[in-house]
Scaffold this active site. Structure first.
Site, mmCIF file in Angstrom:
data_model
loop_
_atom_site.group_PDB
_atom_site.id
_atom_site.type_symbol
_atom_site.label_atom_id
_atom_site.label_comp_id
_atom_site.label_asym_id
_atom_site.label_seq_id
_atom_site.Cartn_x
_atom_site.Cartn_y
_atom_site.Cartn_z
ATOM 1 C CB CYS A 1 -0.931 -0.008 1.201
ATOM 2 S SG CYS A 1 -2.130 -1.348 1.187
ATOM 3 C CB SER B 1 -4.898 1.461 -1.408
ATOM 4 O OG SER B 1 -6.074 1.149 -0.690
ATOM 5 C CG ASN C 1 0.277 3.682 6.685
ATOM 6 O OD1 ASN C 1 -0.768 3.500 6.058
ATOM 7 N ND2 ASN C 1 1.028 2.660 7.063
ATOM 8 C CG HIS D 1 -10.399 3.603 0.728
ATOM 9 N ND1 HIS D 1 -9.275 3.379 -0.025
ATOM 10 C CD2 HIS D 1 -10.375 2.642 1.703
ATOM 11 C CE1 HIS D 1 -8.605 2.348 0.449
ATOM 12 N NE2 HIS D 1 -9.252 1.867 1.512
#
Length: 275
Positions: A157, A178, A188, A218
């Site tokens: 990701c 993503s 993150n 999202h």
């Protein structure tokens, strides 16, 4: 609120108010009961965190700081792709019977490549260039290796870090294909803020700006009410980030990093994870 809270809140509100739903499409992720996990998203989100101002941890709910540092070191320092080398169980759903997640994350950083200056893996090449070629515009890592994608249990990701020296300041761009805003966003951000601090310290620079570029940003359908509830929290000021003084990137361990005075809002709701 911390500045990370403000950025997080603005991003989530933008997704909820202006995002696009994928309910008319076939999606890969599933909830535990087998139901398709749909999302509402924004494309091409860019968030900037100046580490000289404060450490970008959110306080709207607790971010498990030690666990996210442990995972960072598992990938960037141990260069491992086996969950048996990780203290938490966040990767267990993607591991096989031996504990491997395939040729992903740490495996890619640990692969050796031949350069004119000698043999390096990706992490050691960054460390070498920061010391010997700080003006270079080629100091980056990339985990999205098409040759090995079919042998990864999960495609990366957060897949690329680009480092750039400006004067005495080390800045970086984290590219992410993503992002699940509820479960992983601040996790993150904290991880790569720590990495930027580490790279700067061992290379003789000041940690500057972390730019987080997210392609598909999202919120999952079952997370929407949880996010709305969390955004109503008042938040606290950012804590103080403390890092031990070390000269070797590989001498650091998770206990060498801490947040002093970290206050956060209670948030006891169970968060389902789409797999």
């Amino acid at each position: 609120m911390s500045k990370a809270d403000e950025i997080y809140r603005a991003t989530c509100l933008d997704i909820l108010e202006n995002g696009v739903w994928d309910t008319d499409q076939e999606v890969r992720p599933r909830w535990e009961d087998g139901t398709p996990a749909h999302t509402v998203k924004k494309f091409g989100v860019v968030n900037r965190y100046d580490l000289r101002e404060e450490f970008p941890v959110m306080t709207l709910r607790r971010t498990a700081f030690q666990s996210c540092v442990d995972e960072l070191l598992w990938i960037w320092q141990k260069k491992s792709n086996n969950v048996k080398d990780l203290s938490s169980h966040i990767w267990d759903s993607w591991a096989d019977e031996s504990g491997s997640i395939g040729k992903a994350y740490g495996y890619q950083l640990g692969k050796k490549y031949q350069f004119p200056e000698g043999e390096f893996d990706q992490v050691d090449r960054v460390l070498y260039d920061l010391k010997h070629n700080p003006a270079s515009r080629r100091i980056l890592t990339n985990l999205y290796n098409f040759e090995d994608l079919h042998e990864m249990h999960l495609y990366p990701c957060a897949y690329s870090m680009t480092f750039n020296v400006s004067g005495n300041t080390l800045n970086a761009i984290l590219n992410q294909r993503s992002q699940d805003m509820l479960t992983a966003n601040n996790w993150n951000v904290c991880q790569y803020a720590v990495l930027l601090h580490m790279m700067a310290k061992v290379s003789g620079f000041e940690a500057g700006e972390l730019v987080h570029v997210i392609a598909d940003c999202h919120i999952y359908d079952r997370h929407v009410p949880l996010v709305k509830k969390m955004l109503e929290q008042p938040g606290f000021s950012a804590p103080k980030f403390v890092m031990e003084e070390k000269d070797n990137f590989y001498d650091y361990c998770a206990k060498d990093f801490r947040l002093e005075g970290y206050e956060f809002c209670p948030f006891g709701e169970k968060i389902p994870v789409a797999i």
